[in-house]
Design an enzyme around this catalytic site. Structure first.
Site, PDB file in Angstrom:
ATOM      1  N   LYS A  14      -0.808  -4.648  62.636  1.00 29.96           N
ATOM      2  CA  LYS A  14      -0.100  -3.367  62.509  1.00 29.96           C
ATOM      3  C   LYS A  14      -0.800  -2.546  61.448  1.00 29.96           C
ATOM      4  CE  LYS A  14       4.401  -5.360  63.487  1.00 29.96           C
ATOM      5  NZ  LYS A  14       5.535  -5.941  62.809  1.00 29.96           N
ATOM      6  N   ARG A  90      -1.450  -6.416  53.548  1.00 32.95           N
ATOM      7  CA  ARG A  90      -0.286  -7.239  53.240  1.00 32.95           C
ATOM      8  C   ARG A  90      -0.702  -8.704  53.273  1.00 32.95           C
ATOM      9  NH1 ARG A  90       4.328  -9.579  57.017  1.00 32.95           N
ATOM     10  NH2 ARG A  90       5.607 -10.443  55.380  1.00 32.95           N
ATOM     11  N   LEU A 208      18.408  -7.782  54.749  1.00 29.13           N
ATOM     12  CA  LEU A 208      19.020  -8.561  55.828  1.00 29.13           C
ATOM     13  C   LEU A 208      18.427  -8.114  57.153  1.00 29.13           C
ATOM     14  CD1 LEU A 208      22.749  -8.330  54.607  1.00 29.13           C
ATOM     15  CD2 LEU A 208      20.955  -9.909  53.855  1.00 29.13           C
ATOM     16  N   PHE A 283      21.507  -9.766  65.819  1.00 29.51           N
ATOM     17  CA  PHE A 283      22.862  -9.441  65.364  1.00 29.51           C
ATOM     18  C   PHE A 283      23.598  -8.490  66.314  1.00 29.51           C
ATOM     19  CE2 PHE A 283      23.767 -11.204  61.080  1.00 29.51           C
ATOM     20  CZ  PHE A 283      22.634 -11.987  60.970  1.00 29.51           C
ATOM     21  N   ASN A 334      22.003  -1.419  59.714  1.00 33.79           N
ATOM     22  CA  ASN A 334      22.638  -1.051  60.999  1.00 33.79           C
ATOM     23  C   ASN A 334      23.936  -1.762  61.356  1.00 33.79           C
ATOM     24  OD1 ASN A 334      20.578   0.811  62.145  1.00 33.79           O
ATOM     25  ND2 ASN A 334      19.281  -0.979  61.833  1.00 33.79           N
ATOM     26  N   GLU A 385       8.042  -1.057  53.575  1.00 38.09           N
ATOM     27  CA  GLU A 385       7.098  -1.969  52.937  1.00 38.09           C
ATOM     28  C   GLU A 385       5.673  -1.412  52.970  1.00 38.09           C
ATOM     29  OE1 GLU A 385       8.526  -6.295  53.834  1.00 38.09           O
ATOM     30  OE2 GLU A 385       9.468  -4.979  55.283  1.00 38.09           O
TER      31      GLU A 385
HETATM   32  P1  ADP Z   1      12.407  -8.494  60.771  1.00 39.13           P
HETATM   33  O1  ADP Z   1      12.925  -9.478  59.765  1.00 39.13           O
HETATM   34  O2  ADP Z   1      11.809  -9.157  61.976  1.00 39.13           O
HETATM   35  O3  ADP Z   1      11.592  -7.372  60.186  1.00 39.13           O
HETATM   36  P2  ADP Z   1      14.439  -6.451  61.231  1.00 39.13           P
HETATM   37  O4  ADP Z   1      14.568  -6.032  59.813  1.00 39.13           O
HETATM   38  O5  ADP Z   1      13.887  -5.508  62.211  1.00 39.13           O
HETATM   39  O6  ADP Z   1      13.729  -7.864  61.355  1.00 39.13           O
HETATM   40  O7  ADP Z   1      15.896  -6.892  61.719  1.00 39.13           O
HETATM   41  C1  ADP Z   1      16.163  -7.394  62.986  1.00 39.13           C
HETATM   42  C2  ADP Z   1      17.687  -7.515  63.126  1.00 39.13           C
HETATM   43  O8  ADP Z   1      18.247  -6.231  62.857  1.00 39.13           O
HETATM   44  C3  ADP Z   1      18.170  -7.940  64.490  1.00 39.13           C
HETATM   45  O9  ADP Z   1      19.114  -8.984  64.356  1.00 39.13           O
HETATM   46  C4  ADP Z   1      18.848  -6.705  65.053  1.00 39.13           C
HETATM   47  O10 ADP Z   1      20.029  -7.032  65.694  1.00 39.13           O
HETATM   48  C5  ADP Z   1      19.151  -5.869  63.839  1.00 39.13           C
HETATM   49  N1  ADP Z   1      18.923  -4.465  64.177  1.00 39.13           N
HETATM   50  C6  ADP Z   1      17.752  -3.836  64.176  1.00 39.13           C
HETATM   51  N2  ADP Z   1      17.910  -2.532  64.552  1.00 39.13           N
HETATM   52  C7  ADP Z   1      19.192  -2.361  64.826  1.00 39.13           C
HETATM   53  C8  ADP Z   1      19.983  -1.259  65.266  1.00 39.13           C
HETATM   54  N3  ADP Z   1      19.450  -0.073  65.493  1.00 39.13           N
HETATM   55  N4  ADP Z   1      21.297  -1.473  65.415  1.00 39.13           N
HETATM   56  C9  ADP Z   1      21.849  -2.676  65.166  1.00 39.13           C
HETATM   57  N5  ADP Z   1      21.141  -3.755  64.728  1.00 39.13           N
HETATM   58  C10 ADP Z   1      19.844  -3.593  64.566  1.00 39.13           C
END
Ligand code: ADP
Length: 397
Positions: A14, A90, A208, A283, A334, A385
């Site tokens: 990325k 990174r 989270l 989630f 979210n 980040e």
């Molecule tokens: P990573 O640790 O892979 O970077 P993210 O920070 O993108 O993960 O988080 C992924 C989680 O966030 C998933 O469980 C997803 O359900 C939740 N999530 C991401 N975008 C949304 C959104 N627009 N609405 C609800 N939940 C979200």
């Protein structure tokens, strides 16, 4: 000054090109399926998305393709590679070798190599990315920005495991923490938002997402964090167990006939929210399943919330007070029900959410979701980040 930020995975890469005067992202994208058939680059710039399907046998080919897009007549945003002032990479694990952002040189690359055993899924990929960039951008200044370095300020009594001290010295087995660039970014943004200097604040940052970690930040410095020697520790996550008694893990290996490596793979990929719910690691899926009456989805969410709540409490004690709690990353930004669950029943500690504000629609900006009379401010701050990596790289130069 323009900084190219690179986040290399074993089969992906990325990137973002950031203009440091405005901190605007000029272009960003992802190379997928590097080293496996079906290579693809998705490049976003000038308000458009460009997709190139091309075999990418290695990271050097991938970065060459990225550079050709960046200077392309239509998809490009710069006229030549000379406009890129530096590259920020990174890197997940710094071990105890590096405690801050470090210039890429032959010497520092030599010191980085042995750290791969601390993050076998991540560090070797970062090394591939750095070597690829060095091959196609000869002489360009580059920095390695570590996920762990924000946690380098933890005191010894917080980062040590109570194992034989000689073994810690010999093998460097200790807590390192991860997501440091995110914890650093959101704690800094919180101070800005509150109009205070970081030195004046005690903050708990909750990153989270699919992977989750919580940090205690005292006066701008991390004093404790939930992830450990690897990102497996702390709160339960999408597919990771989080904290578990080592003896229970060994017992499971014996019962299920798994080797140690298989047992670790199981704890990293088949446990957490996915393992408990049997539904999903996501989630959104869990919240929907719970609403439909799925009790194991309810249980997974309750376990996550309870674990986060306990760490928030523990870190309030470790900090000796609290000014602000920050939520960030996919779930933190979210999922109002998770935020409300974690902070429920904490009024006695001066934490009070405003339920209406907590239900805000995510628009990518900072939201204050605490009630007007809450002693502790509660903020939701979108993480960034890449921007931290770019800022650290620019600062190093
Ligand atoms: P990573 O640790 O892979 O970077 P993210 O920070 O993108 O993960 O988080 C992924 C989680 O966030 C998933 O469980 C997803 O359900 C939740 N999530 C991401 N975008 C949304 C959104 N627009 N609405 C609800 N939940 C979200």
């Amino acid at each position: 000054m323009k900084i190219l930020v690179i986040n290399a995975g074993s089969s992906s890469l990325k990137y973002q090109l950031i203009d440091m005067e405005t901190e605007e992202v000029l272009a960003k994208g992802t190379c997928e399926r590097i080293g496996i058939p079906g290579g693809k680059l998705t490049h976003k710039a000038n308000g458009q998305t460009f997709v190139i399907e091309k075999e990418l046998p290695d990271h050097t080919e991938a970065i060459s393709l990225v550079l050709s897009e960046l200077v392309d007549g239509t998809a490009g945003v710069i006229s030549s590679m000379d406009e890129i002032d530096a590259v920020g990479h990174r890197v997940v694990a710094s071990g105890e070798t590096f405690t801050e952002t470090t210039l890429v040189t032959d010497e520092t690359m030599e010191k980085l190599a042995p750290l791969s055993e601390l993050a076998p899924l991540h560090n070797p990929a970062a090394i591939l990315g750095i070597n690829a960039c060095r091959a196609v951008m000869k002489g360009k200044k580059m920095a390695m920005v570590f996920d762990t370095s924000f946690h380098a300020t933890m005191p010894d009594y917080a980062y040590l495991y109570a194992v034989d001290y000689d073994d810690y010295k010999r093998y460097k087995v200790r807590k390192y923490g991860f997501h440091g660039t995110s914890h650093k970014f959101v704690s800094g943004e919180a101070a800005n938002y509150l109009g205070k200097r970081p030195e004046e604040l005690k903050i708990i940052t909750c990153h989270l997402g699919n992977g989750s970690s919580i940090s205690a930040v005292d006066g701008g410095k991390c004093i404790d964090t939930t992830m450990g020697f690897t990102p497996l520790a702390g709160v339960p996550m999408g597919t990771r167990s989080g904290d578990i008694d080592c003896a229970a893990a060994e017992f499971l290996c014996r019962k299920k006939g798994m080797t140690q490596a298989e047992g670790l793979d199981y704890l990293n990929k088949k446990c957490g929210m996915l393992g408990i719910s049997g539904v999903s690691s996501d989630f959104r899926d869990l919240t929907a399943a719970k609403a439909e009456g799925n009790d194991r989805a309810r249980l997974a969410l309750d376990m996550f919330i309870y674990s986060c709540k306990k760490y928030v409490g523990a870190y309030m004690a470790a900090l000796g007070g609290l000014d602000c709690i920050v939520f960030t990353a996919g779930v933190g930004e979210n999922t109002p029900s998770v935020r409300a669950g974690i902070l429920s029943g904490m009024e006695a500690f001066g934490i009070r959410l405003d339920p209406a504000k907590n239900e805000y629609k995510n628009d990518g900006s900072i939201h204050e979701i605490s009630a007007a009379d809450s002693k502790v401010k509660v903020l939701v701050i979108p993480t960034n980040e890449e921007l931290v990596i770019a800022r650290e790289t620019a600062a190093l130069l």
